[in-house]
Write a protein that holds these residues in place. Sequence first.
Motif, short mmCIF file in Angstrom:
data_model
loop_
_atom_site.label_atom_id
_atom_site.label_comp_id
_atom_site.label_asym_id
_atom_site.label_seq_id
_atom_site.Cartn_x
_atom_site.Cartn_y
_atom_site.Cartn_z
N GLU A 44 90.65 -115.17 -33.12
CA GLU A 44 89.78 -114.94 -31.72
C GLU A 44 88.33 -114.58 -32.58
O GLU A 44 87.25 -114.95 -32.01
CB GLU A 44 90.07 -114.03 -30.91
N ARG A 45 88.56 -113.63 -33.60
CA ARG A 45 87.18 -113.34 -34.29
C ARG A 45 86.36 -114.65 -34.86
O ARG A 45 85.28 -114.74 -34.55
CB ARG A 45 87.42 -112.32 -35.48
N HIS A 47 86.81 -117.65 -33.73
CA HIS A 47 86.07 -118.68 -32.61
C HIS A 47 84.83 -117.82 -32.09
O HIS A 47 83.84 -118.69 -32.10
CB HIS A 47 87.12 -118.39 -31.47
N CYS A 48 84.88 -116.49 -32.15
CA CYS A 48 83.63 -115.87 -31.64
C CYS A 48 82.40 -116.09 -32.62
O CYS A 48 81.20 -116.31 -32.04
CB CYS A 48 83.63 -114.47 -31.37
N GLN A 49 82.66 -116.03 -33.80
CA GLN A 49 81.78 -116.05 -34.81
C GLN A 49 80.98 -117.66 -34.88
O GLN A 49 80.13 -118.00 -34.95
CB GLN A 49 82.24 -115.92 -36.33
N GLN A 51 81.37 -119.76 -32.18
CA GLN A 51 80.38 -119.81 -31.17
C GLN A 51 79.12 -119.43 -31.01
O GLN A 51 78.27 -119.79 -30.89
CB GLN A 51 81.40 -119.33 -29.88
N ALA A 52 79.04 -118.27 -31.70
CA ALA A 52 77.69 -117.53 -32.06
C ALA A 52 76.83 -118.17 -33.01
O ALA A 52 75.56 -118.37 -32.68
CB ALA A 52 78.00 -115.92 -32.53
N THR A 162 90.92 -110.78 -25.86
CA THR A 162 89.87 -110.42 -24.83
C THR A 162 88.74 -109.54 -25.25
O THR A 162 87.61 -109.52 -24.96
CB THR A 162 90.14 -110.11 -23.58
N CYS A 165 85.43 -110.46 -28.57
CA CYS A 165 84.07 -111.07 -28.61
C CYS A 165 83.06 -110.16 -27.78
O CYS A 165 81.87 -110.67 -27.70
CB CYS A 165 84.10 -112.34 -27.88
#
Length: 166
Positions: A44-45, A47-49, A51-52, A162, A165
């Motif tokens: 998840e981390r 994925h957030c990176q 996306q950012a 959850t 992000c």
Amino acid sequence: MKKHLFSVPRLVLLGVLFALLACDSSIHSETDNPDLLRQALELERRHCQLQASIDSLWDTTSDQLATAMPAEFPAIDRAIFLKARNADHMRMFMSFKQLDHKSQTLVNKAGEYDKILAEKVHILLAERRIFERQKNQFLQQLAQKDLAESRNFAQKIRRASTQVCL
């Protein structure tokens, strides 16, 4: 007669205590999987990176394009270019050739970097599929022993994921 530190009743009591502790730790290890939880958080981390990074790339590119577009650039094309977030889509328009060389290069470089990020997303999705299979297998095994614990662990993973992000 000499008194021994460990008498038979004390040894039996120690044996029972060790057995109870061993049972308790085996239950804990069967109903909790910290490696699986860590893996969920790491995926998840990442994925957030990603996306950012994608958002930053296209936000910056759009801002630079907005200031570099000539005044006579078609208004509809301007709006599309600034929202497109896709270099291939922008290059399809005849008006792309109205952009100066610097702006065309900007879009092309953004497109190249976007392809690199897309490949990383693709790799991450494959890793997530593998993770989901492992997670579901663990949850199914746990559910056979304790359905409530299986649901609790699944909820723990969802809750933790959850929070990454935010």
